[in-house]
Write an enzyme that holds these catalytic residues in place. Structure first.
Site, mmCIF file in Angstrom:
data_model
loop_
_atom_site.group_PDB
_atom_site.id
_atom_site.type_symbol
_atom_site.label_atom_id
_atom_site.label_comp_id
_atom_site.label_asym_id
_atom_site.label_seq_id
_atom_site.Cartn_x
_atom_site.Cartn_y
_atom_site.Cartn_z
ATOM 1 N N CYS A 2 -28.435 33.874 54.725
ATOM 2 C CA CYS A 2 -29.831 33.956 55.125
ATOM 3 C C CYS A 2 -30.003 34.916 56.293
ATOM 4 O O CYS A 2 -29.101 35.674 56.640
ATOM 5 C CB CYS A 2 -30.335 32.567 55.526
ATOM 6 S SG CYS A 2 -29.924 31.279 54.324
ATOM 7 N N ASP A 101 -24.101 22.818 52.609
ATOM 8 C CA ASP A 101 -23.143 22.947 53.703
ATOM 9 C C ASP A 101 -23.866 22.930 55.048
ATOM 10 O O ASP A 101 -23.278 22.614 56.086
ATOM 11 C CB ASP A 101 -22.294 24.208 53.552
ATOM 12 C CG ASP A 101 -23.125 25.480 53.458
ATOM 13 O OD1 ASP A 101 -24.323 25.396 53.144
ATOM 14 O OD2 ASP A 101 -22.554 26.575 53.662
ATOM 15 N N ILE A 294 -18.248 51.168 40.512
ATOM 16 C CA ILE A 294 -18.933 52.456 40.611
ATOM 17 C C ILE A 294 -17.921 53.544 40.300
ATOM 18 O O ILE A 294 -16.770 53.475 40.735
ATOM 19 C CB ILE A 294 -19.508 52.665 42.022
ATOM 20 C CG1 ILE A 294 -20.765 51.808 42.220
ATOM 21 C CG2 ILE A 294 -19.848 54.119 42.268
ATOM 22 C CD1 ILE A 294 -21.369 51.936 43.599
ATOM 23 N N SER A 366 -15.320 40.740 48.018
ATOM 24 C CA SER A 366 -14.889 42.076 48.424
ATOM 25 C C SER A 366 -13.479 42.022 49.007
ATOM 26 O O SER A 366 -13.039 40.987 49.507
ATOM 27 C CB SER A 366 -15.865 42.639 49.466
ATOM 28 O OG SER A 366 -15.333 43.767 50.122
ATOM 29 N N GLY A 367 -12.789 43.160 48.989
ATOM 30 C CA GLY A 367 -11.425 43.238 49.508
ATOM 31 C C GLY A 367 -11.324 43.653 50.957
ATOM 32 O O GLY A 367 -10.225 43.976 51.443
#
Length: 602
Positions: A2, A101, A294, A366-367
């Site tokens: 958020c 949570d 991509i 993501s890495g």
């Protein structure tokens, strides 16, 4: 995930606070498109924009109350161990009305007070008001994944998830006079600094405690990591990493909304993809992981063959998107206006999150983090030279400015004899003399700004590889990768999760002996060896490619870029831009100039 905002000001009416809060939250609507909420109390206002990911029902509305409404919270993030915490809290007699949570954070505070902050594992920034104790807490996660900015002065506290939100208030926030110097040196603004004077970033792993009784505050760390026993056996180290990363990916897949993973074709995203799909297969959910990639119509920069290899092995629900010069030209102005703080990076994140939204995803893995903790950058090799060069007399290091090569010019930075100098020698954009000419300042003035920055202290008693990891994690990743990823993803209402920064995984890695963790001339060897059973050799046995676009070519032919910079009269700037047109200047330097002079609006 958020966006949050808040104001504490005993000299403002409730209506004035509400009006400012509404404007702040409206400016961050992109990061919380699903819901809006406010709490206005005595001298206090909390605002919230919601992106629904866990418990999509209205039960997740914020600000949320607990304990006979004595506690109220506005929260941004995900707590990945919230189910385990909830079980513990239930055993202590705490009750719950939602499956969120968010409520777990409130119940944990009810049970443990400020000690509860250290129990939270995830990516978060929140404001928690304790009506009984007349205190409000701002808290940020230990890896600094989620942002939280604040202004605390003159008996008032203003805070938000984005710096631009501060300008929407009726308060007068002045421009930071030094931001352009920092931008030209770093290519971003290092924490805690921002483009606004006295608006700072809360330090990761810290909380700000505001005392309403006398309008004072303290900033303290909430967790001091306890050192684990050293792991000096490579087999054990590999097993620990394998188990910890596998569990981290599993936890980061928790979601009640569509989730996926970025697949670039490199080691890190490939591992995340393979482990995520493996977990889904083991759970017998008959569910395919959503992946997206991509690629470019520039063969030398396309990683499509590697993306295809992993997609075929994992069998994911894959989508790929071709980015061309035309697509880049169409959206460049949108990507730059989306920046909350100026940066040379982030454009690639904007595009991948743009496509994630098209795919209907609300969260993606993501890495980010693997290069910083496993030694994937050239700095891990170069740090030994930095350690030797530090011993060179300052007057000799300053001669670096006389050379044409950028790497030699940056030797000047080592004359600072501090963390700023070490980092800018490795990753600086422009040298101090170049910055002075670009901004029409004296070299002494530039040195004074940069030398005095308070950005943390590099542990000089550590081995070079550990020092490189510290610099890359606490400066480059913290100030550029995580920050850019956050505001570019939230611009599209997409949450990016980073399993490599999982608290348990980081603890396991910290316990591994340095000689095992970093092997000379073998970047990320320990990570690769830990997963050789699933990671194809074609992925790890090839030259490293960063996640970047053909910027060097595309920016030269981008009308929007040149319209913005062609009117700059500064001779030094004109010379740099001419060098860029001729292919003699890296695109990142051209982008920094664009941001400083026309591209970024404070």
């Amino acid at each position: 995930m958020c966006r949050i905002a808040g104001i504490i000001d005993r000299n403002r009416t409730a209506l004035e606070i509400q009006t400012d809060l509404s404007a702040m939250c409206n400016s961050m609507k992109h990061g919380g498109p699903d819901d809006e909420g406010f709490y206005i109390g005595e001298e206090l206002g909390l605002g919230h924009r919601r992106l629904s990911i866990i418990d999509l029902s209205t039960a997740g509305h914020q600000p949320m109350f607990y304990g006979n409404q004595n506690l109220v919270i506005s929260y941004n993030g995900e707590i990945f161990n919230y189910k385990e915490l909830k079980t513990e809290l239930l055993s202590l007699g705490l009750t719950f009305e939602t499956a969120t949570d968010t409520e777990v954070i409130l119940a944990a505070y009810q049970a443990f007070g400020i000690q509860s902050f250290a129990k939270l594992q995830g990516m978060f920034a929140f404001a928690l008001h304790d009506q009984m104790r007349k205190q409000t807490f701002l808290v940020r996660d230990c890896s600094g994944i989620k942002p939280l900015y604040y202004y605390a002065a003159y008996e008032k506290l203003v805070f938000a998830s984005e710096v631009k939100a501060f300008k929407q208030t009726t308060y007068l926030f002045e421009e930071n006079p030094n931001w352009k110097v920092c931008m030209l040196a770093f290519g971003h603004l290092p924490e805690p600094y921002t483009t606004l004077d006295e608006v700072n970033s809360l330090k990761k792993g810290y909380f700000l405690q505001w005392n309403h009784s006398d309008s004072t505050y303290q900033i303290k760390p909430y967790a001091v990591p306890s050192p684990k026993a050293r792991v000096n056996n490579e087999t054990q180290a590999r097993e620990n990493i394998k188990q910890s990363l596998t569990q981290a990916v599993k936890k980061h897949l928790i979601s009640d909304a569509p989730i996926g993973a970025f697949l670039s074709g490199g080691i890190d995203s490939s591992l995340i993809t393979l482990l995520a799909q493996q977990h889904l297969d083991e759970e017998a959910k008959q569910q395919k992981l959503n992946t997206l990639s991509i690629h470019f119509d520039v063969p030398s920069m396309s990683e499509k063959p590697y993306q295809d290899l992993i997609q075929a092995q994992a069998g994911t629900n894959h989508s790929e998107y071709l980015v061309t010069q035309k697509v880049f030209n169409t959206y460049l102005s949108d990507t730059l206006s989306a920046m909350d703080q100026p940066s040379t990076d982030g454009i690639n994140s904007w595009f991948i999150c743009h496509f994630a939204k098209q795919k209907g995803l609300k969260a993606v893995l993501s890495g980010i983090g693997a290069d910083e903790i496993f030694g994937g950058y050239p700095s891990f090799k170069r740090m030994a030279w930095v350690k030797k060069l530090r011993k060179t007399p300052s007057f000799i290091l300053k001669f670096g400015e006389r050379f044409k090569k950028s790497a030699l010019k940056r030797a000047y930075y080592l004359s600072y004899q501090n963390t700023v100098g070490d980092y800018l020698f490795l990753r600086g954009v422009f040298s101090p003399a170049e910055i002075a000419k670009i901004l029409n300042l004296s070299l002494v003035a530039v040195d004074e700004v940069l030398r005095s920055l308070e950005i943390g202290h590099l542990p000089t008693n550590q081995a070079p590889a550990l020092q490189a990891s510290w610099l890359e994690s606490n400066l480059y990743m913290q100030n550029q990768l995580l920050k850019d990823t956050d505001y570019m993803s939230m611009q599209h209402g997409v949450e990016v999760r980073v399993p490599f920064l999982d608290a348990n995984l980081l603890e396991e890695i910290a316990a591994i002996q340095q000689q095992i963790k970093y092997q000379k001339d073998k970047p990320k060897r320990l990570l690769i060896d830990s997963f050789k059973d699933i990671l194809p050799e074609k992925i790890w046995n090839r030259p490293k490619m960063g996640f970047t676009f053909p910027f060097q070519k595309w920016l030269i032919h981008n009308e929007y870029f040149w319209t913005a910079v062609n009117e700059i009269e500064n001779p030094a700037v004109k010379q740099h831009l001419q060098h860029f047109k001729k292919g003699k200047l890296h695109w990142s330097k051209a982008m920094v100039i664009h941001q400083v002079f026309n591209g970024f609006k404070v």
